[in-house]
Scaffold this motif. Structure first.
Motif, short mmCIF file in Angstrom:
data_model
loop_
_atom_site.label_atom_id
_atom_site.label_comp_id
_atom_site.label_asym_id
_atom_site.label_seq_id
_atom_site.Cartn_x
_atom_site.Cartn_y
_atom_site.Cartn_z
N GLY A 135 0.61 -1.41 -0.24
CA GLY A 135 0.00 0.00 0.38
C GLY A 135 1.11 1.34 0.18
N VAL A 136 0.03 2.20 -0.02
CA VAL A 136 1.01 3.67 -0.34
C VAL A 136 0.63 4.13 1.61
N ARG A 137 1.02 4.78 2.15
CA ARG A 137 1.54 5.85 3.21
C ARG A 137 1.59 6.82 2.59
N LYS A 138 0.43 8.35 3.20
CA LYS A 138 0.61 9.60 2.78
C LYS A 138 0.99 10.28 4.31
N PHE A 139 1.20 11.25 4.21
CA PHE A 139 1.45 12.17 5.36
C PHE A 139 0.73 13.94 4.98
N PRO A 140 0.52 14.37 5.89
CA PRO A 140 -0.43 15.49 5.83
C PRO A 140 0.21 16.44 4.54
N GLU A 141 -0.58 17.40 3.19
CA GLU A 141 -0.40 17.41 2.78
C GLU A 141 0.68 18.72 3.55
N PHE A 142 -0.02 19.25 4.19
CA PHE A 142 0.29 20.92 4.49
C PHE A 142 0.50 20.84 6.36
N PRO A 143 1.56 19.90 6.75
CA PRO A 143 1.51 19.25 7.98
C PRO A 143 1.69 20.95 9.48
N LYS A 150 -1.29 13.57 15.95
CA LYS A 150 -2.49 12.38 15.69
C LYS A 150 -0.72 11.45 14.80
N SER A 151 0.37 12.05 14.53
CA SER A 151 1.57 10.80 14.70
C SER A 151 2.78 11.74 13.49
N ASN A 152 3.69 10.63 13.25
CA ASN A 152 5.08 11.52 13.33
C ASN A 152 4.33 12.00 11.61
N PRO A 153 4.69 13.68 11.37
CA PRO A 153 3.81 14.04 9.89
C PRO A 153 4.57 14.11 8.93
N PHE A 154 5.88 13.63 9.33
CA PHE A 154 7.05 13.12 7.58
C PHE A 154 7.59 12.07 7.92
N ALA A 155 7.12 11.43 6.50
CA ALA A 155 8.31 10.60 6.42
C ALA A 155 10.13 10.43 6.61
N HIS A 156 10.40 10.42 7.56
CA HIS A 156 12.45 10.65 7.46
C HIS A 156 12.88 10.47 5.95
N PRO A 157 12.97 9.40 6.05
CA PRO A 157 13.98 9.01 4.88
C PRO A 157 13.08 9.33 4.06
N THR A 158 12.19 10.31 3.87
CA THR A 158 11.79 11.15 2.37
C THR A 158 12.22 12.57 2.53
N GLY A 197 6.83 22.97 6.29
CA GLY A 197 6.90 21.83 5.85
C GLY A 197 5.72 21.38 4.67
N TYR A 198 6.24 20.85 3.33
CA TYR A 198 5.27 20.38 2.48
C TYR A 198 5.41 19.00 2.29
N ASN A 199 4.36 18.31 2.09
CA ASN A 199 4.80 16.69 1.67
C ASN A 199 4.30 16.46 0.59
N ILE A 200 4.59 15.88 -0.65
CA ILE A 200 4.12 15.72 -1.99
C ILE A 200 3.37 14.40 -1.91
N GLN A 201 2.33 14.27 -2.21
CA GLN A 201 1.47 12.63 -2.37
C GLN A 201 1.45 11.69 -2.89
N SER A 202 2.16 12.00 -3.95
CA SER A 202 2.99 10.45 -4.99
C SER A 202 4.09 9.79 -4.18
N PRO A 203 4.38 9.26 -3.70
CA PRO A 203 5.30 8.14 -2.99
C PRO A 203 6.42 8.22 -3.81
N LEU A 204 7.44 8.92 -3.49
CA LEU A 204 8.62 9.31 -3.77
C LEU A 204 9.93 8.21 -3.79
N LEU A 205 9.61 6.92 -2.93
CA LEU A 205 10.35 5.66 -1.63
C LEU A 205 9.80 4.68 -1.26
N ASN A 270 -7.65 2.45 3.10
CA ASN A 270 -8.39 3.48 3.39
C ASN A 270 -7.86 4.27 3.14
N GLN A 271 -6.09 4.83 2.46
CA GLN A 271 -5.50 5.82 1.73
C GLN A 271 -5.91 6.16 0.51
#
Length: 271
Positions: A135-143, A150-158, A197-205, A270-271
């Motif tokens: 699956g794909v895990r997304k993070f808040p677009e505008f954290p 709720k949780s970690n707002p970013f995926a650290h390795p990305t 910060g910002y999160n791109i909503q497409s997976p790149l990792l 659910n994502q």
């Protein structure tokens, strides 16, 4: 540290390594084969006892700079060691068990160059269970700081972060409580300084999350994470009622691994 000379690469990629011989080659190659090439790759071996260091030495790419710790010091210490030698304007994170998609650095550089008001950009991730993508895990677009409830707002390795931000925050905190939460601690300090910060909503990792990774989430580690949350909420002067969220990692650590895997599957679906 964090040089801006025109002779320096625009991006410094930093990675800590500890006993990662089975996944390390794929991780390193995924960075070396990026569509974007103006980067240096700093890798710190944290006193591995397997063949990780020898594997790293087999790469003959001049962009790679290998550092090593004489004794095992942990990820935060290893990343700080890399940061001390970075020359890029942007600092990109990478983990030794993940695989970056080929356009990752290019997309993130273009985003930060276009959006000067953004200090750090992450991405969604494709979750790999060791056998397949589940699956794909997304993070808040505008954290923002509220995202930390709720949780970690970013995926650290990305992450790709401005070098000046790392410098202002003095890199990662190295202590027992941040052993498995060095990124969470960083985000609290990041938002406390007013950075965006910002999160791109497409997976790149491709992010590795196996059943064994869930088994590593011990009660002692969860208590350390809870302390990071508590310290962070105080730093951000959040209302006292928010402090209850500090118990979330402790409760999670007490759940059976099978139930954690069920919750992951349900959430990804659910994502």
């Amino acid at each position: 540290m964090y040089g801006n000379s025109k002779e320096c690469p625009l991006v410094s990629v930093i990675m800590g390594v500890y006993n990662s011989e089975t996944t390390l080659s794929s991780a390193v190659k995924s960075i070396l084969n990026q569509s974007y090439s103006n980067f240096e790759f700093l890798i710190c071996d944290d006193a591995s006892t397997d063949d990780s260091l020898q594997l790293l030495s087999s790469f003959k790419d001049q962009r790679i700079k290998i550092l090593k710790n004489e004794t095992n010091q942990g990820l935060a210490y290893s990343l700080n060691k890399c940061l001390e030698r970075c020359s890029g304007h942007y600092i990109a994170r990478m983990d030794a068990d993940d695989v970056a998609f080929s356009t990752r650095l290019q997309v993130q550089v273009e985003f930060l160059e276009k959006h000067k008001n953004i200090d750090a950009v992450g991405t969604a991730v494709s979750v790999w269970d060791g056998k397949k993508i589940i699956g794909v895990r997304k993070f808040p677009e505008f954290p923002d700081e509220r995202s930390l409830l709720k949780s970690n707002p970013f995926a650290h390795p990305t992450m790709m972060i401005k070098g000046s931000v790392y410098q202002k925050l003095n890199g990662y905190h190295v202590d027992r409580s941040t052993k498995r939460a060095e990124d969470l601690d960083l985000w609290f300090r990041f938002f406390s300084h007013g950075y965006a910060g910002y999160n791109i909503q497409s997976p790149l990792l491709r992010y590795t999350e196996t059943e064994a990774d869930f088994n590593k989430r011990s009660l002692s580690a969860a208590i350390g994470i809870a302390k990071v949350y508590l310290r962070g909420y105080r730093l951000l002067k959040m209302p006292v009622y928010c402090y209850g969220y500090c118990l979330k990692p402790i409760v999670s650590s007490l759940l059976p691994t099978s139930f954690k895997l069920y919750l992951r599957k349900r959430k990804l679906g659910n994502q």
